[in-house]
Motif scaffolding. Structure first.
Motif, PDB file in Angstrom:
ATOM      1  N   LEU A 194       4.863  -4.430   3.907  1.00 39.25           N
ATOM      2  CA  LEU A 194       5.452  -3.138   3.545  1.00 39.25           C
ATOM      3  C   LEU A 194       6.845  -2.970   4.127  1.00 39.25           C
ATOM      4  O   LEU A 194       7.771  -2.507   3.442  1.00 39.25           O
ATOM      5  N   HIS A 195       7.038  -3.350   5.387  1.00 46.66           N
ATOM      6  CA  HIS A 195       8.326  -3.094   6.044  1.00 46.66           C
ATOM      7  C   HIS A 195       9.424  -4.064   5.624  1.00 46.66           C
ATOM      8  O   HIS A 195      10.569  -3.923   6.072  1.00 46.66           O
ATOM      9  N   THR A 196       9.112  -5.034   4.744  1.00 43.45           N
ATOM     10  CA  THR A 196      10.144  -5.964   4.255  1.00 43.45           C
ATOM     11  C   THR A 196      10.664  -5.569   2.881  1.00 43.45           C
ATOM     12  O   THR A 196      11.523  -6.259   2.330  1.00 43.45           O
ATOM     13  N   ILE A 197      10.156  -4.479   2.325  1.00 41.21           N
ATOM     14  CA  ILE A 197      10.497  -4.082   0.961  1.00 41.21           C
ATOM     15  C   ILE A 197      11.590  -3.019   0.977  1.00 41.21           C
ATOM     16  O   ILE A 197      11.593  -2.122   1.813  1.00 41.21           O
ATOM     17  N   ALA A 246       2.114  -4.328  -2.169  1.00 43.61           N
ATOM     18  CA  ALA A 246       2.544  -4.207  -0.774  1.00 43.61           C
ATOM     19  C   ALA A 246       1.348  -4.107   0.156  1.00 43.61           C
ATOM     20  O   ALA A 246       0.334  -3.486  -0.183  1.00 43.61           O
ATOM     21  N   THR A 247       1.477  -4.714   1.329  1.00 41.32           N
ATOM     22  CA  THR A 247       0.401  -4.714   2.313  1.00 41.32           C
ATOM     23  C   THR A 247       0.896  -4.139   3.638  1.00 41.32           C
ATOM     24  O   THR A 247       1.989  -4.480   4.098  1.00 41.32           O
ATOM     25  N   ILE A 248       0.088  -3.262   4.217  1.00 37.31           N
ATOM     26  CA  ILE A 248       0.371  -2.741   5.548  1.00 37.31           C
ATOM     27  C   ILE A 248      -0.173  -3.754   6.562  1.00 37.31           C
ATOM     28  O   ILE A 248      -1.375  -4.044   6.566  1.00 37.31           O
ATOM     29  N   PRO A 249       0.661  -4.339   7.414  1.00 39.76           N
ATOM     30  CA  PRO A 249       0.167  -5.354   8.358  1.00 39.76           C
ATOM     31  C   PRO A 249      -0.738  -4.726   9.412  1.00 39.76           C
ATOM     32  O   PRO A 249      -0.404  -3.710  10.017  1.00 39.76           O
ATOM     33  N   LEU A 250      -1.899  -5.337   9.624  1.00 34.82           N
ATOM     34  CA  LEU A 250      -2.868  -4.853  10.615  1.00 34.82           C
ATOM     35  C   LEU A 250      -3.111  -5.947  11.652  1.00 34.82           C
ATOM     36  O   LEU A 250      -3.211  -7.127  11.307  1.00 34.82           O
ATOM     37  N   SER A 251      -3.239  -5.538  12.922  1.00 35.57           N
ATOM     38  CA  SER A 251      -3.436  -6.506  14.002  1.00 35.57           C
ATOM     39  C   SER A 251      -4.866  -6.538  14.522  1.00 35.57           C
ATOM     40  O   SER A 251      -5.273  -7.499  15.175  1.00 35.57           O
TER      41      SER A 251
END
Length: 285
Positions: free
Chosen positions: A220-223, A252-257
């Motif tokens: 998501l944060h690269t778009i 888009a994907t929200i990265p999860l840790s």
């Protein structure tokens, strides 16, 4: 990141202006179930104040004597009374019975059925407001609490509208209104028969369609979100349908840790909307 070329929606844009949420922009659609037809009771101060301050019709208001002449309610109640609303001053015990002991905060009301916007009118209103509008599309949200939360977040971030499908999804009920806490009075909602056809209509109007999915999309944060956007949020359990995914320009994907594989639909919508506006704020600096 490379995208397909599509004519910019900012070309020959009219001067941005605020488009009022008037009844002329809305359309009446049949309610999909008897349950929704009967769920026209709203309660709580923010919810009732939101409707009182709009052009929607209230059939009846029950309010405690402590609130009746409160400065926040007095003039709005008088205006509603002039339009034919019945105002009943009651005690809290009566309100407890009316709301089935919900957290009514001293006021409840019966509203006329929600009037959904026509999608074409919503698109025109959004594009007249800004050259880079944002419209959120909810793909099969079943939980009215989730839908209400999405509506509240969508309006809070300044998006221009929401689109929901007519079938196999929650509509605007009193529960949705309660959770939205007045946001519905400032956010147009269109209810459409065919969601994927509506996505194509948005594309034809210059919108790029971004779908949120778990784990396999672009981060998501690269778009870049520097254009008119249709942001699609999937249902609670299944996410975006395969057909809807094929209609999207970008997934888009929200990265999860952590170990949790996915987020609640309303939380995902909030994070995605924040990223859209964070990205735009950085570009304006």
């Amino acid at each position: 990141m490379a995208h397909k070329k599509r004519p910019s929606s900012a070309t020959n844009q009219p001067k941005p202006q605020k488009s009022p949420l008037t009844r002329q922009n809305r359309q009446k659609l049949p309610s999909p179930s008897l349950e929704e037809e009967n769920r026209d009771l709203i309660y709580g101060r923010h919810s009732v104040l939101g409707v009182l301050g709009s052009d929607r019709q209230l059939n009846r208001v029950w309010i405690t004597s402590q609130l009746r002449y409160d400065s926040r309610f007095d003039s709005l109640l008088e205006a509603a009374k002039a339009r034919g609303t019945v105002i009943d001053v009651v005690d809290r015990t009566r309100l407890d019975r009316i709301t089935n002991r919900a957290n009514h905060q001293g006021v409840a009301a019966i509203v006329a059925p929600y009037e959904y916007w026509d999608l074409t009118a919503l698109i025109e209103s959004a594009k007249a407001t800004t050259a880079t509008p944002v419209i959120v599309i909810a793909d099969g949200i079943l939980d009215p609490h989730n839908l209400g939360a999405i509506i509240r977040t969508t309006e809070a971030f300044g998006a221009q509208g929401l689109v929901i499908p007519q079938r196999r999804a929650a509509g605007v009920t009193s529960t949705v209104m309660k959770v939205a806490a007045g946001a519905l009075e400032n956010l147009p909602v269109a209810r459409v028969v065919n969601l994927n056809r509506s996505l194509e209509q948005l594309k034809e109007a210059g919108f790029w369609i971004y779908g949120t999915i778990a784990g396999k999309g672009e981060l998501l944060h690269t778009i870049d979100f520097d254009r008119a956007i249709g942001l699609v949020v999937g249902s609670e359990g299944k996410g975006l349908s395969q057909l809807t995914q094929r209609c999207c320009d970008v997934l888009a994907t929200i990265p999860l840790s952590g170990k949790t594989p996915s987020l609640n639909a309303s939380v995902a919508a909030a994070i995605a909307l924040y990223e859209v506006y964070r990205c735009r704020a950085n570009e304006q600096r």
